[in-house]
Motif scaffolding. Structure first.
Motif, short mmCIF file in Angstrom:
data_model
loop_
_atom_site.label_atom_id
_atom_site.label_comp_id
_atom_site.label_asym_id
_atom_site.label_seq_id
_atom_site.Cartn_x
_atom_site.Cartn_y
_atom_site.Cartn_z
N THR A 1 0.84 -1.21 0.00
CA THR A 1 0.00 0.00 0.00
C THR A 1 0.87 1.25 0.00
OG1 THR A 1 -1.75 -1.17 1.18
CG2 THR A 1 -1.84 1.22 1.25
N ALA A 2 1.93 1.22 0.82
CA ALA A 2 2.84 2.38 0.87
C ALA A 2 3.53 2.54 -0.48
CB ALA A 2 3.86 2.21 1.98
N ALA A 3 3.94 1.40 -1.10
CA ALA A 3 4.61 1.47 -2.40
C ALA A 3 3.63 1.98 -3.46
CB ALA A 3 5.16 0.11 -2.79
N LEU A 4 2.38 1.49 -3.40
CA LEU A 4 1.37 1.94 -4.35
C LEU A 4 1.10 3.42 -4.17
CD1 LEU A 4 -0.58 1.12 -6.60
CD2 LEU A 4 -2.25 0.55 -4.84
N ASP A 5 1.02 3.85 -2.90
CA ASP A 5 0.83 5.29 -2.64
C ASP A 5 1.99 6.09 -3.20
OD1 ASP A 5 -1.59 4.83 -1.41
OD2 ASP A 5 -0.81 4.97 0.65
N GLU A 6 3.20 5.57 -3.01
CA GLU A 6 4.41 6.25 -3.52
C GLU A 6 4.36 6.31 -5.05
OE1 GLU A 6 7.81 8.35 -3.56
OE2 GLU A 6 6.71 7.81 -1.76
N ILE A 7 3.94 5.18 -5.65
CA ILE A 7 3.84 5.16 -7.12
C ILE A 7 2.80 6.17 -7.59
CG2 ILE A 7 3.08 3.74 -9.09
CD1 ILE A 7 4.41 1.35 -7.67
N ARG A 8 1.66 6.21 -6.90
CA ARG A 8 0.61 7.17 -7.27
C ARG A 8 1.11 8.61 -7.10
NH1 ARG A 8 -4.21 3.88 -4.42
NH2 ARG A 8 -4.65 2.50 -6.17
N ASN A 9 1.79 8.83 -5.98
CA ASN A 9 2.35 10.19 -5.75
C ASN A 9 3.39 10.54 -6.82
OD1 ASN A 9 0.76 10.63 -3.54
ND2 ASN A 9 2.29 9.94 -2.06
N SER A 10 4.25 9.55 -7.12
CA SER A 10 5.28 9.78 -8.13
C SER A 10 4.63 10.04 -9.49
CB SER A 10 6.22 8.58 -8.24
OG SER A 10 6.97 8.45 -7.07
N ARG A 11 3.60 9.28 -9.77
CA ARG A 11 2.91 9.45 -11.04
C ARG A 11 2.24 10.82 -11.10
NH1 ARG A 11 -1.88 5.55 -13.14
NH2 ARG A 11 -2.00 6.38 -15.24
N ALA A 12 1.63 11.21 -9.99
CA ALA A 12 0.98 12.52 -9.94
C ALA A 12 2.02 13.62 -10.11
CB ALA A 12 0.23 12.69 -8.63
N PHE B 1 4.90 13.24 -11.59
CA PHE B 1 5.37 13.14 -12.98
C PHE B 1 4.39 13.83 -13.91
CE2 PHE B 1 5.22 10.88 -17.05
CZ PHE B 1 6.50 11.14 -17.50
N ARG B 2 3.10 13.59 -13.74
CA ARG B 2 2.10 14.21 -14.59
C ARG B 2 2.12 15.73 -14.40
NH1 ARG B 2 -3.07 10.26 -13.83
NH2 ARG B 2 -2.33 8.62 -15.24
N SER B 3 2.27 16.11 -13.17
CA SER B 3 2.29 17.55 -12.89
C SER B 3 3.49 18.19 -13.56
CB SER B 3 2.32 17.77 -11.39
OG SER B 3 2.57 19.10 -11.09
N VAL B 4 4.67 17.54 -13.39
CA VAL B 4 5.89 18.09 -14.00
C VAL B 4 5.78 18.00 -15.52
CG1 VAL B 4 8.38 17.68 -14.27
CG2 VAL B 4 7.34 17.61 -12.00
N ALA B 5 5.29 16.89 -16.01
CA ALA B 5 5.18 16.72 -17.47
C ALA B 5 4.18 17.72 -18.03
CB ALA B 5 4.75 15.30 -17.79
N GLY B 6 3.08 17.91 -17.32
CA GLY B 6 2.07 18.89 -17.78
C GLY B 6 2.64 20.28 -17.79
#
Length: 172
Positions: free
Chosen positions: A135-146, A148-153
Protein backbone atom coordinates in the motif's frame (compact mmCIF):
# COMPACT_ATOMS: atom_id res chain seq x y z
CA UNK A 1 1.55 -122.41 65.07
CA UNK A 2 1.71 -120.71 61.69
CA UNK A 3 2.39 -117.00 61.34
CA UNK A 4 -0.79 -114.97 61.51
CA UNK A 5 -1.25 -111.25 61.33
CA UNK A 6 -1.45 -109.41 64.64
CA UNK A 7 -5.14 -108.69 64.21
CA UNK A 8 -5.86 -112.34 63.43
CA UNK A 9 -4.03 -113.38 66.61
CA UNK A 10 -5.97 -110.87 68.68
CA UNK A 11 -9.24 -112.09 67.15
CA UNK A 12 -8.33 -115.73 67.86
CA UNK A 13 -7.48 -114.89 71.47
CA UNK A 14 -10.77 -113.01 71.81
CA UNK A 15 -12.66 -116.04 70.46
CA UNK A 16 -10.88 -118.38 72.93
CA UNK A 17 -11.79 -116.20 75.92
CA UNK A 18 -15.35 -115.73 74.70
CA UNK A 19 -15.92 -119.45 74.10
CA UNK A 20 -14.18 -120.61 77.32
CA UNK A 21 -16.18 -122.48 79.97
CA UNK A 22 -17.16 -120.43 82.99
CA UNK A 23 -16.10 -121.44 86.50
CA UNK A 24 -18.90 -122.50 88.85
CA UNK A 25 -19.89 -119.64 91.14
CA UNK A 26 -17.49 -117.25 89.37
CA UNK A 27 -19.37 -115.38 86.72
CA UNK A 28 -16.40 -113.33 85.61
CA UNK A 29 -13.93 -116.22 85.48
CA UNK A 30 -13.35 -118.89 82.87
CA UNK A 31 -11.12 -121.85 82.10
CA UNK A 32 -8.88 -121.68 79.04
CA UNK A 33 -6.17 -123.94 77.79
CA UNK A 34 -3.07 -122.27 79.15
CA UNK A 35 -0.43 -123.64 76.73
CA UNK A 36 -2.49 -122.80 73.66
CA UNK A 37 -3.18 -119.28 74.90
CA UNK A 38 0.48 -118.74 75.88
CA UNK A 39 1.58 -119.90 72.39
CA UNK A 40 -0.73 -117.29 70.88
CA UNK A 41 0.67 -114.60 73.19
CA UNK A 42 4.25 -115.62 72.26
CA UNK A 43 3.41 -115.39 68.57
CA UNK A 44 1.73 -112.04 69.16
CA UNK A 45 4.76 -110.86 71.09
CA UNK A 46 7.04 -111.96 68.28
CA UNK A 47 4.99 -110.32 65.55
CA UNK A 48 4.11 -107.14 67.36
CA UNK A 49 7.55 -105.44 67.14
CA UNK A 50 7.69 -106.19 63.39
CA UNK A 51 4.16 -104.90 62.92
CA UNK A 52 4.95 -101.83 65.01
CA UNK A 53 8.17 -101.25 63.04
CA UNK A 54 6.30 -101.71 59.76
CA UNK A 55 3.66 -99.26 61.00
CA UNK A 56 6.37 -96.78 61.97
CA UNK A 57 7.93 -97.12 58.52
CA UNK A 58 4.57 -96.61 56.86
CA UNK A 59 3.88 -93.58 59.07
CA UNK A 60 7.36 -92.19 58.34
CA UNK A 61 6.91 -92.82 54.61
CA UNK A 62 3.49 -91.20 54.76
CA UNK A 63 4.89 -88.22 56.64
CA UNK A 64 7.77 -87.92 54.13
CA UNK A 65 5.28 -88.12 51.27
CA UNK A 66 3.12 -85.46 52.92
CA UNK A 67 6.18 -83.29 53.60
CA UNK A 68 7.29 -83.71 49.97
CA UNK A 69 3.79 -82.84 48.77
CA UNK A 70 3.78 -79.79 51.04
CA UNK A 71 7.21 -78.72 49.72
CA UNK A 72 6.02 -79.19 46.16
CA UNK A 73 2.78 -77.32 46.90
CA UNK A 74 4.78 -74.51 48.54
CA UNK A 75 7.10 -74.37 45.54
CA UNK A 76 4.14 -74.25 43.16
CA UNK A 77 2.53 -71.55 45.33
CA UNK A 78 5.74 -69.45 45.31
CA UNK A 79 6.07 -69.82 41.54
CA UNK A 80 2.40 -68.88 41.10
CA UNK A 81 2.79 -65.88 43.41
CA UNK A 82 5.91 -64.75 41.56
CA UNK A 83 4.15 -65.21 38.24
CA UNK A 84 1.15 -63.26 39.54
CA UNK A 85 3.48 -60.56 40.92
CA UNK A 86 5.21 -60.31 37.53
CA UNK A 87 1.87 -60.10 35.76
CA UNK A 88 0.77 -57.37 38.15
CA UNK A 89 4.09 -55.57 37.60
CA UNK A 90 3.70 -55.96 33.83
CA UNK A 91 0.14 -54.67 34.00
CA UNK A 92 1.30 -51.74 36.14
CA UNK A 93 4.09 -50.98 33.67
CA UNK A 94 1.64 -51.17 30.78
CA UNK A 95 -0.81 -48.93 32.65
CA UNK A 96 1.93 -46.41 33.42
CA UNK A 97 3.21 -46.53 29.83
CA UNK A 98 -0.31 -45.90 28.51
CA UNK A 99 -0.75 -43.05 30.96
CA UNK A 100 2.59 -41.52 29.96
CA UNK A 101 1.77 -41.99 26.26
CA UNK A 102 -1.56 -40.23 26.81
CA UNK A 103 0.18 -37.36 28.59
CA UNK A 104 2.78 -37.07 25.81
CA UNK A 105 0.08 -37.09 23.12
CA UNK A 106 -1.92 -34.52 25.07
CA UNK A 107 1.13 -32.26 25.46
CA UNK A 108 2.02 -32.72 21.78
CA UNK A 109 -1.51 -31.80 20.75
CA UNK A 110 -1.35 -28.73 22.99
CA UNK A 111 2.02 -27.71 21.54
CA UNK A 112 0.72 -28.32 18.01
CA UNK A 113 -2.30 -26.11 18.65
CA UNK A 114 -0.04 -23.44 20.16
CA UNK A 115 2.39 -23.63 17.23
CA UNK A 116 -0.49 -23.43 14.73
CA UNK A 117 -1.82 -20.38 16.54
CA UNK A 118 1.63 -18.77 16.52
CA UNK A 119 2.14 -19.68 12.85
CA UNK A 120 -1.25 -18.19 11.96
CA UNK A 121 -0.42 -15.02 13.93
CA UNK A 122 3.01 -14.78 12.23
CA UNK A 123 1.51 -15.35 8.77
CA UNK A 124 -1.24 -12.79 9.46
CA UNK A 125 1.32 -10.28 10.76
CA UNK A 126 3.63 -10.90 7.78
CA UNK A 127 0.76 -10.53 5.31
CA UNK A 128 -0.40 -7.39 7.10
CA UNK A 129 3.10 -5.86 6.94
CA UNK A 130 3.37 -6.93 3.28
CA UNK A 131 -0.01 -5.35 2.57
CA UNK A 132 1.10 -2.15 4.34
CA UNK A 133 4.38 -2.14 2.38
CA UNK A 134 2.53 -2.70 -0.92
CA UNK A 135 0.00 0.00 0.00
CA UNK A 136 2.84 2.38 0.87
CA UNK A 137 4.61 1.47 -2.40
CA UNK A 138 1.37 1.94 -4.35
CA UNK A 139 0.83 5.29 -2.64
CA UNK A 140 4.41 6.25 -3.52
CA UNK A 141 3.84 5.16 -7.12
CA UNK A 142 0.61 7.17 -7.27
CA UNK A 143 2.35 10.19 -5.75
CA UNK A 144 5.28 9.78 -8.13
CA UNK A 145 2.91 9.45 -11.04
CA UNK A 146 0.98 12.52 -9.94
CA UNK A 147 4.23 14.47 -9.61
CA UNK A 148 5.37 13.14 -12.98
CA UNK A 149 2.10 14.21 -14.59
CA UNK A 150 2.29 17.55 -12.89
CA UNK A 151 5.89 18.09 -14.00
CA UNK A 152 5.18 16.72 -17.47
CA UNK A 153 2.07 18.89 -17.78
CA UNK A 154 4.01 21.92 -16.69
CA UNK A 155 6.80 21.17 -19.14
CA UNK A 156 4.36 20.64 -21.95
CA UNK A 157 2.70 23.93 -21.29
CA UNK A 158 6.05 25.61 -21.13
CA UNK A 159 7.10 23.97 -24.36
CA UNK A 160 3.96 25.06 -26.06
CA UNK A 161 4.73 28.56 -25.11
CA UNK A 162 8.44 28.36 -25.87
CA UNK A 163 9.74 28.59 -29.39
CA UNK A 164 11.13 25.48 -30.93
CA UNK A 165 14.83 25.00 -30.73
CA UNK A 166 16.86 23.45 -33.53
CA UNK A 167 17.20 20.28 -31.47
CA UNK A 168 13.46 20.08 -30.99
CA UNK A 169 12.97 20.45 -34.69
CA UNK A 170 15.26 17.53 -35.33
CA UNK A 171 13.25 15.33 -33.05
CA UNK A 172 10.11 16.18 -34.85
Amino acid sequence: MQQNGVMELVNTMYDIVRDAYGVPLGNQRCVIERDNFLDLLDELKAQLPGEIEESRKLIAARQEYIAGAKREAESIRRVAEEHARQRVDEQEIIRQAKQMAGEIVSKAEGKTAELKKMANMYADDTLNRTEEAITAALDEIRNSRARFRSVAGTQMREQRQAPLTPDDEELL
